[in-house]
Design a protein around this motif. Structure first.
Motif, PDB file in Angstrom:
ATOM      1  N   SER A 115     -48.139 132.791  71.771  1.00 23.88           N
ATOM      2  CA  SER A 115     -47.392 131.878  72.015  1.00 23.88           C
ATOM      3  C   SER A 115     -45.756 132.577  71.902  1.00 23.88           C
ATOM      4  O   SER A 115     -45.726 133.530  72.035  1.00 23.88           O
ATOM      5  CB  SER A 115     -46.956 130.727  70.228  1.00 23.88           C
ATOM      6  OG  SER A 115     -46.393 132.182  69.193  1.00 23.88           O
ATOM      7  N   PRO A 116     -44.632 131.592  72.292  1.00 26.10           N
ATOM      8  CA  PRO A 116     -43.878 131.871  72.453  1.00 26.10           C
ATOM      9  C   PRO A 116     -42.565 132.450  71.607  1.00 26.10           C
ATOM     10  O   PRO A 116     -41.845 133.687  71.751  1.00 26.10           O
ATOM     11  CB  PRO A 116     -42.781 130.870  72.983  1.00 26.10           C
ATOM     12  CG  PRO A 116     -43.121 129.574  73.783  1.00 26.10           C
ATOM     13  CD  PRO A 116     -45.120 130.205  72.684  1.00 26.10           C
ATOM     14  N   ALA A 490     -38.441 132.054  65.173  1.00 22.18           N
ATOM     15  CA  ALA A 490     -38.438 131.687  66.700  1.00 22.18           C
ATOM     16  C   ALA A 490     -39.357 130.525  66.614  1.00 22.18           C
ATOM     17  O   ALA A 490     -39.376 129.633  66.997  1.00 22.18           O
ATOM     18  CB  ALA A 490     -39.161 132.905  67.129  1.00 22.18           C
ATOM     19  N   GLN A 491     -40.701 130.592  65.627  1.00 26.69           N
ATOM     20  CA  GLN A 491     -40.773 129.007  65.425  1.00 26.69           C
ATOM     21  C   GLN A 491     -40.242 128.200  65.312  1.00 26.69           C
ATOM     22  O   GLN A 491     -40.858 126.890  65.672  1.00 26.69           O
ATOM     23  CB  GLN A 491     -42.706 129.777  64.064  1.00 26.69           C
ATOM     24  CG  GLN A 491     -43.812 128.497  64.669  1.00 26.69           C
ATOM     25  CD  GLN A 491     -44.388 129.400  65.024  1.00 26.69           C
ATOM     26  OE1 GLN A 491     -44.510 130.254  65.487  1.00 26.69           O
ATOM     27  NE2 GLN A 491     -45.247 128.331  66.141  1.00 26.69           N
ATOM     28  N   PRO A 497     -46.861 125.439  69.173  1.00 26.15           N
ATOM     29  CA  PRO A 497     -48.124 125.651  68.064  1.00 26.15           C
ATOM     30  C   PRO A 497     -48.003 126.955  67.644  1.00 26.15           C
ATOM     31  O   PRO A 497     -47.037 127.905  68.466  1.00 26.15           O
ATOM     32  CB  PRO A 497     -48.819 125.427  68.957  1.00 26.15           C
ATOM     33  CG  PRO A 497     -48.662 124.987  70.980  1.00 26.15           C
ATOM     34  CD  PRO A 497     -47.120 124.796  70.176  1.00 26.15           C
ATOM     35  N   ILE A 498     -49.098 127.449  66.965  1.00 28.63           N
ATOM     36  CA  ILE A 498     -49.042 128.599  66.249  1.00 28.63           C
ATOM     37  C   ILE A 498     -49.970 129.735  67.479  1.00 28.63           C
ATOM     38  O   ILE A 498     -49.464 131.017  68.143  1.00 28.63           O
ATOM     39  CB  ILE A 498     -50.454 129.144  65.100  1.00 28.63           C
ATOM     40  CG1 ILE A 498     -49.245 128.589  64.210  1.00 28.63           C
ATOM     41  CG2 ILE A 498     -50.494 130.370  65.239  1.00 28.63           C
ATOM     42  CD1 ILE A 498     -48.607 128.580  63.465  1.00 28.63           C
ATOM     43  N   TRP A 499     -50.781 128.644  68.525  1.00 28.56           N
ATOM     44  CA  TRP A 499     -51.652 129.512  69.499  1.00 28.56           C
ATOM     45  C   TRP A 499     -51.393 128.485  70.586  1.00 28.56           C
ATOM     46  O   TRP A 499     -51.424 127.090  70.363  1.00 28.56           O
ATOM     47  CB  TRP A 499     -53.172 129.346  69.945  1.00 28.56           C
ATOM     48  CG  TRP A 499     -53.483 130.056  68.537  1.00 28.56           C
ATOM     49  CD1 TRP A 499     -53.794 129.814  66.982  1.00 28.56           C
ATOM     50  CD2 TRP A 499     -53.574 131.831  68.091  1.00 28.56           C
ATOM     51  NE1 TRP A 499     -54.696 130.941  66.190  1.00 28.56           N
ATOM     52  CE2 TRP A 499     -54.330 131.804  67.117  1.00 28.56           C
ATOM     53  CE3 TRP A 499     -53.800 132.248  69.127  1.00 28.56           C
ATOM     54  CZ2 TRP A 499     -54.283 133.081  66.347  1.00 28.56           C
ATOM     55  CZ3 TRP A 499     -53.547 133.599  68.530  1.00 28.56           C
ATOM     56  CH2 TRP A 499     -54.107 133.512  67.909  1.00 28.56           C
ATOM     57  N   PHE A 537     -41.447 126.532  77.029  1.00 31.75           N
ATOM     58  CA  PHE A 537     -40.500 126.721  75.836  1.00 31.75           C
ATOM     59  C   PHE A 537     -39.871 125.156  75.400  1.00 31.75           C
ATOM     60  O   PHE A 537     -39.281 124.478  74.486  1.00 31.75           O
ATOM     61  CB  PHE A 537     -39.034 127.228  76.042  1.00 31.75           C
ATOM     62  CG  PHE A 537     -39.196 129.002  75.897  1.00 31.75           C
ATOM     63  CD1 PHE A 537     -39.707 129.219  75.297  1.00 31.75           C
ATOM     64  CD2 PHE A 537     -39.771 129.576  77.099  1.00 31.75           C
ATOM     65  CE1 PHE A 537     -39.896 130.770  75.238  1.00 31.75           C
ATOM     66  CE2 PHE A 537     -40.009 130.575  77.421  1.00 31.75           C
ATOM     67  CZ  PHE A 537     -39.958 131.664  76.049  1.00 31.75           C
ATOM     68  N   GLU A 538     -40.046 123.558  77.094  1.00 37.56           N
ATOM     69  CA  GLU A 538     -40.043 122.661  76.223  1.00 37.56           C
ATOM     70  C   GLU A 538     -40.746 121.770  75.543  1.00 37.56           C
ATOM     71  O   GLU A 538     -41.486 122.726  75.205  1.00 37.56           O
ATOM     72  CB  GLU A 538     -40.635 122.201  77.517  1.00 37.56           C
ATOM     73  CG  GLU A 538     -38.767 122.783  78.476  1.00 37.56           C
ATOM     74  CD  GLU A 538     -39.103 122.713  79.849  1.00 37.56           C
ATOM     75  OE1 GLU A 538     -40.373 121.472  80.817  1.00 37.56           O
ATOM     76  OE2 GLU A 538     -37.975 122.948  81.537  1.00 37.56           O
TER      77      GLU A 538
END
Length: 538
Positions: A115-116, A490-491, A497-499, A537-538
């Motif tokens: 994830s980002p 960041a989340q 999502p987590i994944w 990131f969108e």
């Protein structure tokens, strides 16, 4: 043909997307997969960086602290366990680096396959470890040179060799690589000599000592019980921190599919010779109660130096100290290199200010150098008002924690990559290079990383030989707290999502294509790489 197709050639090849560019075109246009880095390094450079990047004060000096705290059996077993962990991690690292040789490597892999938010936390955590390592290596320079003289002030030594690290990095990349080739050659050549000499010392061939054998193992194999043993593990991990730097160098190598497997394949030499056999020789030739050991009450010398000094071979003691000096400078310069590339890679995926994503016409990322080496050198001045061994303990524990966090994320990313690869109906036979023992190796590495973080948490609360205190806890565990906070923020910021959805990951979008690979002849070239990563990131 033995060259790669790159995304940087996308526009040039657009009239015929199935066409493979000529070698001349690749050499003219290809400068680092949409970065301003130059692919000017070869297999020799990558192999020597992989071999020598992790050989610094952790092994040369930190092993003395571990011997004092844990005893000979703890030291040997600790290095053996750490060696198996980094071997497992490097199998994942090599496979991913061949497929996706990107500037910040594992950060961009984590962003894509996990994830980002995870990539953001990993990137900044790793960057912290680079400048902390620079500070620790400069502290190590002071300790090494104090073996010869105490006449020069600590601040002066730090300043002089801070400048040396800067000069090594601000030259052209090939100069940096040649410095590392030289230093790695010196380290390993002398290690062969040292191990043979220490075997002779153990057998009774030294001028000042009779046969030693397993005297120190028989006397007290483990000091301070189980707690003494687990206290050794962070130092063993710190000794191997930096092994993953080979993945960062891969983006500036002309052909990672040829170079990276050789670099990963050579890791057995470092693990077997330097760490496992080297630590065994230390436990056989050096008394754990010797006051001159680093972390003891005497001169804070390396156990390798003490072994030759006590054996009545002062010439070899001085040469060994000189080799340690070269090793410490080398590891500091590699950390400057790694930190600058980490900042560049994060800038290209919008995790950092865009100024860090730029390099000059010679491929030098100046903003990254200034930030990484500047902060690391400044932090080294902690050694002016504190004992060297105390500063080493603080900084090495922080680096060890950040390292095991990074190694764990590399294992997770590899597992996620293979999961996505299989989910999308692809065969493992189509991978450019495959690591050994999948999936057992990444699962093994990940399990140990989690366990070591738990051990570090326990030692931060109940340190060996000290009472629990908030000061000790935060001094030894603050980096994990910082990384967790960064990840949570960041989340929330990215609202991701987590994944990442494994079925929706574009497995070809960010990879390096090799013209001589059997299944890549008809894969169209892509448009500029990092401009498209923003969709995550969108």
């Amino acid at each position: 043909m033995d060259f790669e197709r790159s995304d940087a050639l996308g526009e040039k090849a657009s009239p015929d997307l199935g066409r493979v560019p000529t070698k001349i075109e690749a050499e003219e246009v290809d400068h680092g997969a949409d970065t301003q880095l130059h692919r000017s390094l070869g297999t020799r450079h990558l192999t020597m960086v992989a071999l020598g990047s992790a050989i610094g004060m952790g092994m040369w000096l930190g092993s003395g602290t571990s011997l004092v705290h844990g005893g000979p059996a703890s030291l040997f077993i600790g290095f053996f366990i750490a060696s198996t962990v980094i071997w497992s991690v490097c199998q994942s690292l090599g496979e991913m680096a061949v497929m996706y040789p990107l500037p910040s490597a594992f950060v961009q892999w984590t962003t894509l396959f996990v994830s980002p938010a995870a990539g953001f936390a990993l990137g900044w955590g790793y960057w912290f470890s680079y400048w902390i390592t620079i500070a620790n290596e400069l502290q190590g320079v002071v300790t090494v040179l104090s073996y010869w003289t105490d006449a020069v002030p600590t601040a002066a030594w730090i300043t002089i060799f801070w400048m040396v690290i800067i000069l090594i990095n601000v030259g052209v990349v090939k100069f940096f690589a040649e410095v590392e080739v030289f230093s790695s050659t010196v380290k390993f050549s002398w290690m062969f000599v040292a191990i043979i000499a220490m075997i002779v010392i153990t057998a009774g061939g030294a001028p000042a000592e009779g046969p030693i054998g397993f005297r120190y193992w028989n006397a007290q194999p483990v000091k301070n019980g189980f707690k003494g043993f687990i206290t050794v593990l962070p130092t063993c991990i710190f000794s191997m921190a930096g092994s993953e730097n080979a993945a960062l160098v891969a983006t500036e190598v002309s052909n990672p599919r040829r170079s990276m497997p050789k670099a990963i394949g050579s890791i057995w030499l470092r693990l077997g010779l330097f760490y496992v056999l080297g630590s065994l020789m230390i436990t056989l030739t050096v008394d754990p109660s010797d006051p001159d050991l680093f972390g003891g009450s005497g001169s804070d010398a390396s156990p390798f130096v003490i072994a030759f000094k006590n054996a009545g071979i002062p010439v070899m003691a001085h040469i060994t100290n000189a080799v340690i000096f070269i090793s410490v400078i080398s590891t500091g310069s590699i950390s400057g290199y790694g930190g600058s590339r980490m900042l560049m890679g994060m800038a290209h995926v919008q995790m950092n200010h865009r100024i860090f994503g730029k390099a000059d016409k010679m491929g030098r990322p100046w903003a990254g150098y200034i930030a990484t080496i500047g902060i690391g050198g400044s932090l080294a001045y902690l050694n002016v008002s504190n004992a060297g061994a105390e500063v080493f303990t603080w900084l090495s524990n922080l680096v060890a924690l950040l390292t095991v966090f990074g190694w764990g994320m590399i294992c997770i990313t590899h597992l996620r990559f293979r999961y996505a690869w299989k989910l999308q109906g692809r065969s493992d036979e189509h991978l450019p290079w495959r690591g050994l023992a999948f999936p057992y190796a990444p699962w093994y590495g990940l399990s140990w990383c989690i366990l070591i973080i738990i051990i570090e948490f326990y030692l931060a609360i109940w340190p060996l030989g000290e009472r629990p205190s908030a000061r000790n806890f935060f001094a030894n565990f603050v980096c994990i707290i910082a990384v967790v906070c960064i990840w949570i923020c960041a989340q929330i910021w990215y609202q991701c999502p987590i994944w990442n959805d494994a079925s929706a990951i574009d497995l070809d979008e960010f990879r390096r294509f090799y013209a001589d690979h059997h299944d890549e002849g008809n894969i169209p070239l892509k448009k500029p790489l990092f401009q498209r990563l923003k969709v995550l990131f969108e």
